[in-house]
Design a protein around this motif. Structure first.
Motif, PDB file in Angstrom:
ATOM      1  N   VAL A 259       0.850  -1.200   0.000  1.00 31.31           N
ATOM      2  CA  VAL A 259       0.000   0.000   0.000  1.00 31.31           C
ATOM      3  C   VAL A 259       0.890   1.256   0.000  1.00 31.31           C
ATOM      4  O   VAL A 259       0.576   2.244  -0.675  1.00 31.31           O
ATOM      5  CB  VAL A 259      -0.987  -0.022   1.193  1.00 31.31           C
ATOM      6  CG1 VAL A 259      -1.822   1.255   1.227  1.00 31.31           C
ATOM      7  CG2 VAL A 259      -1.906  -1.242   1.083  1.00 31.31           C
ATOM      8  N   GLU A 263       0.591   4.113  -2.782  1.00 32.34           N
ATOM      9  CA  GLU A 263       0.390   5.521  -2.405  1.00 32.34           C
ATOM     10  C   GLU A 263       1.435   6.396  -3.078  1.00 32.34           C
ATOM     11  O   GLU A 263       1.137   7.473  -3.572  1.00 32.34           O
ATOM     12  CB  GLU A 263       0.467   5.679  -0.878  1.00 32.34           C
ATOM     13  CG  GLU A 263      -0.849   5.336  -0.202  1.00 32.34           C
ATOM     14  CD  GLU A 263      -0.830   5.523   1.315  1.00 32.34           C
ATOM     15  OE1 GLU A 263      -1.917   5.479   1.902  1.00 32.34           O
ATOM     16  OE2 GLU A 263       0.282   5.696   1.897  1.00 32.34           O
ATOM     17  N   ILE A 268      -4.075   5.213  -5.529  1.00 30.15           N
ATOM     18  CA  ILE A 268      -5.194   4.831  -4.640  1.00 30.15           C
ATOM     19  C   ILE A 268      -6.239   5.931  -4.669  1.00 30.15           C
ATOM     20  O   ILE A 268      -5.934   7.106  -4.495  1.00 30.15           O
ATOM     21  CB  ILE A 268      -4.694   4.550  -3.205  1.00 30.15           C
ATOM     22  CG1 ILE A 268      -3.754   3.337  -3.232  1.00 30.15           C
ATOM     23  CG2 ILE A 268      -5.896   4.288  -2.280  1.00 30.15           C
ATOM     24  CD1 ILE A 268      -3.242   2.916  -1.889  1.00 30.15           C
TER      25      ILE A 268
ATOM     26  N   HIS B 239     -10.743   0.027  -5.502  1.00 33.63           N
ATOM     27  CA  HIS B 239      -9.967   0.966  -4.666  1.00 33.63           C
ATOM     28  C   HIS B 239      -9.026   1.812  -5.518  1.00 33.63           C
ATOM     29  O   HIS B 239      -8.683   2.930  -5.165  1.00 33.63           O
ATOM     30  CB  HIS B 239      -9.144   0.215  -3.607  1.00 33.63           C
ATOM     31  CG  HIS B 239      -9.966  -0.370  -2.511  1.00 33.63           C
ATOM     32  ND1 HIS B 239     -10.975   0.320  -1.876  1.00 33.63           N
ATOM     33  CD2 HIS B 239      -9.939  -1.608  -1.925  1.00 33.63           C
ATOM     34  CE1 HIS B 239     -11.533  -0.455  -0.953  1.00 33.63           C
ATOM     35  NE2 HIS B 239     -10.928  -1.636  -0.970  1.00 33.63           N
ATOM     36  N   LEU B 240      -8.560   1.237  -6.628  1.00 33.76           N
ATOM     37  CA  LEU B 240      -7.586   1.944  -7.464  1.00 33.76           C
ATOM     38  C   LEU B 240      -8.267   2.692  -8.610  1.00 33.76           C
ATOM     39  O   LEU B 240      -7.609   3.387  -9.386  1.00 33.76           O
ATOM     40  CB  LEU B 240      -6.570   0.952  -8.043  1.00 33.76           C
ATOM     41  CG  LEU B 240      -5.801   0.100  -7.028  1.00 33.76           C
ATOM     42  CD1 LEU B 240      -4.835  -0.838  -7.735  1.00 33.76           C
ATOM     43  CD2 LEU B 240      -5.033   0.982  -6.040  1.00 33.76           C
ATOM     44  N   ILE B 329      -5.965  -0.525   2.794  1.00 30.65           N
ATOM     45  CA  ILE B 329      -6.402   0.701   2.099  1.00 30.65           C
ATOM     46  C   ILE B 329      -7.610   1.297   2.824  1.00 30.65           C
ATOM     47  O   ILE B 329      -7.659   2.500   3.092  1.00 30.65           O
ATOM     48  CB  ILE B 329      -6.737   0.405   0.614  1.00 30.65           C
ATOM     49  CG1 ILE B 329      -5.455   0.058  -0.143  1.00 30.65           C
ATOM     50  CG2 ILE B 329      -7.435   1.604  -0.043  1.00 30.65           C
ATOM     51  CD1 ILE B 329      -5.675  -0.408  -1.583  1.00 30.65           C
TER      52      ILE B 329
END
Ligand code: FAD
Ligand code: AMP
Lengths: 270, 334
Positions: A259, A263, A268, B239-240, B329
């Protein structure tokens, strides 16, 4: 409807390859051989269409004597017979030559009383990937041509007004993937159609199919000398780069590290 | 002179792959076998050695400006009611009508580009090379065997016809020029309309076009395990704000539609990040992801080609790992 499907014997590549002694081909001595996935789908489409219209499927290849294996593989799944145009080394031919050779054989078969309403090819061969033999063949035969087609069905009105009409009316409806969605064509026969994989599932051979394949009739021709000839100077292999992978970890515990990477790249959704 | 067939999307914008092909044309002066000499075609004025574009159908102001930023000095605009629906033969003849007699005619290696260039090659008596990666003093280099090898070749003849492999080059803008736009009074032969598209069925948003333009693509392969194993990867796609891409094993087993396939016989993608989950990295799959800027692999097998070729990797079961990524996330979003 009688259908001819053009298939090409190609090496079945899974891992890395080496260049052969001539420097112009890959060393396929340790590799299995197959036909392209587009052509497998073309064979399947031909079998379904011939079954729907009470017609036949003939498969043709320009290749070495061993290419009879690919012809028999197509008979094993339902093609009726084969044509082998024997060329010890098909790589000496340009796509122009292959199209010309196939066109000449089609004309010769017509004289012998065997005609085809529809000629199918793949969009591109898995080895040379020239993307043009089907189109060049169509011009040689003076037939209309479509490429990138995934399914075909028999029928369509003569005005080209779309689907419908009687089977055997000399038209097919063809569907393919366009940039904005599925494109639908109505095509008068005879015609050439280049097929893209994904519209049908090629079937597996049955035991009886395999038996039939052994006895299948294969008409043989000798390929002429190359007219245009291959333009290939040599074959090169891509550089194998050393791995530079960063292993973020094992299992779910590594998730936060990934993640972080996502980022940083900024992908995201907030 | 090098002439590029430019594809535009439904919004009238120049497509990414056409921008690549235009950049390739501009940055590869060796493409010009005639050294950039002027042609005998009726259009006068374009500086020799320049890139010209051909656009069929509507030409938006945005596209003209974008082409100017890509260094296109002349736009041949081919608009005719008979060209409104796609017909390869008619479109190709329109391109041939304005193509140079010597030089290079090229398009990007999309299905349209391949088909139109092959027709144009036959109609001009030219040779054609598909999926070209580079051109230099040594001739052309093109992908063969699904990207496993490259073929060195030389095309002969005054006009060479090419398609450029998807993502063989990154689009790059240059000092903007104001393109001259030429409109033509075209005639379209009835015979060339025999293969005109009757209609187009537009699919849902998750089509191949979305896949090729997505900034983030989550890839799913056999490792997903079954048709019902896509929940975690689809949540990550969400999410992306990205797209799902799959291997041919996945489409072959009927788990997902062919439109989502990435690779030699699927789409070629160029996202900022590609996250390959349970995909081994067969050469035919890798051929579709060369354009990805960052490659992430999630795989149980540390030795898998995909892991070795990746920038980042997590070794483990994709359901567990992707599930944990989704949770993380959500957690960080608070
Ligand atoms: C002419 C031709 C054209 C082709 N075109 C394409 C193409 O366009 N696109 C394409 O993709 N392929 C194409 N192929 C097929 C290609 O050769 C491979 O067969 C295919 O890409 C393999 O798909 P895969 O990686 O999903 O499956 P596999 O090769 O079976 O790999 C599965 C991977 O999943 C991993 N795995 C298993 N379980 C898990 C788990 N629980 N969690 C995490 N990882 C796990 C395994 O370690 C393995 O690495 C083509 C082949 C040919 C001959
Ligand atoms: N040697 C060959 N024998 C039979 N068919 C061929 C041969 N070469 C090409 N074809 C057909 O033409 C299609 C396109 O090939 P290519 O233009 O070489 O990429 C293939 O999918 C085949 O259907």
């Amino acid at each position: 409807m009688n259908i001819l499907v053009c298939i090409k014997r190609v090496p079945d590549i899974a891992g890395s390859v080496t260049v052969d002694a001539t420097g112009t081909g890959i060393d396929d001595s340790g590799l299995g051989h197959t036909m392209s996935s587009h052509e497998e789908c073309a064979v399947e489409l031909a079998i379904q269409t011939a079954a729907a219209t009470g017609g036949t499927v003939t498969v043709l290849t320009v290749g070495p004597a061993e290419a009879v294996e690919q012809l028999r593989a197509a008979v094993a799944v339902g093609a009726n017979d084969g044509i082998l145009v024997e060329a010890a080394d098909p790589s000496v031919f340009a796509p122009e030559d292959i199209a010309q050779i196939i066109g000449d054989v089609i004309r010769d078969r017509a004289e012998a009383g065997q005609t085809f309403d529809l000629v199918l090819t793949g969009d591109d061969a898995a080895d040379t990937g020239d993307f043009q033999v089907g189109i060049r063949l169509a011009y040689d035969l003076e037939y209309p041509v479509l490429t990138n087609i995934q399914t075909i069905s028999v029928g369509g009105t003569d005005e080209g007004g779309g689907p419908g009409g009687d089977p055997g009316s000399g038209r097919i409806e063809a569907r393919g993937i366009g940039p904005a969605g599925t494109e639908i064509f109505s095509l008068g026969l005879p015609a050439v159609v280049a097929v893209h994989e994904g519209g049908v599932d090629p079937r597996y051979p049955s035991i009886t199919g395999r038996m039939k394949a052994k006895k299948a009739q294969v008409v043989e021709y000798d390929a002429p000398e190359p007219g245009t000839g291959s333009l290939r100077v040599r074959l090169e292999l891509p550089e194998v780069k050393a791995s530079s992978v960063t292993i973020l970890g094992e299992g779910p515990d590594a998730a936060p590290a990934l993640v972080d990477v996502l980022e940083e790249i900024g992908v995201i959704r907030p | 002179m090098t002439m590029v067939f430019v594809e535009t999307d439904p919004a009238g914008e120049v497509t990414l792959t056409s921008a690549e092909a235009l950049t390739f044309a501009r940055k590869t002066p060796q493409l010009l076998p005639d050294g950039g000499a002027a042609t005998s075609r009726e259009v006068s004025g374009p500086p020799s050695g320049s890139t010209e574009g051909v656009v069929i159908g509507p030409l938006s102001g945005a596209a003209i400006a974008a082409l100017g930023r890509l260094g296109v000095s002349v736009i041949h605009h081919l608009d005719h009611p008979d060209l409104a629906e796609y017909s390869a033969a008619a479109w190709a003849q329109a391109i041939v009508d304005v193509a140079p007699e010597s030089g290079t005619l090229l398009a990007s290696g999309t299905p349209r580009g391949m088909e139109l260039m092959a027709h144009a090659a036959v109609r001009t008596g030219a040779r054609m090379a598909a999926n070209v990666m580079a051109a230099d003093e040594d001739g052309l280099l093109r992908q063969v065997h699904g990207g496993t090898a490259f073929e060195r070749l030389r095309l002969d003849g005054d006009l060479q016809v090419l398609t450029i492999a998807g993502h063989a080059c990154t689009p790059e803008e240059t000092t903007p020029v104001t393109p001259e736009v030429y409109d033509y009074d075209l005639t379209v032969a009835e015979a060339d309309l025999a293969t005109r598209a009757q209609s187009t069925e537009v699919e849902a948003a998750d089509d191949a076009a979305g896949l090729t333009s997505a900034r983030a693509v989550v890839g799913a392969g056999r490792g997903v395990g079954s048709e019902n194993g896509f929940a975690e990867v689809l949540e990550l796609v969400d999410h992306l704000g990205g797209a799902l891409g799959v291997s041919r094993v996945v489409t072959g087993l009927g788990w997902r539609p062919h439109a989502e396939q990435v690779g030699q016989t699927g789409s070629r993608i160029s996202p900022d990040v590609y996250i390959a989950c349970g995909i081994s990295g067969a050469i035919q799959h890798m051929a579709g992801i060369e354009g990805a800027k960052t490659l992430v692999a999630i795989n149980t097998d540390e030795e898998a080609t995909m892991v070795q070729r990746a920038d980042y990797a997590i070794i483990g079961d994709l359901h567990e790992v992707v599930g944990a990524v989704n949770e993380e996330i959500v957690r960080r979003r608070g």
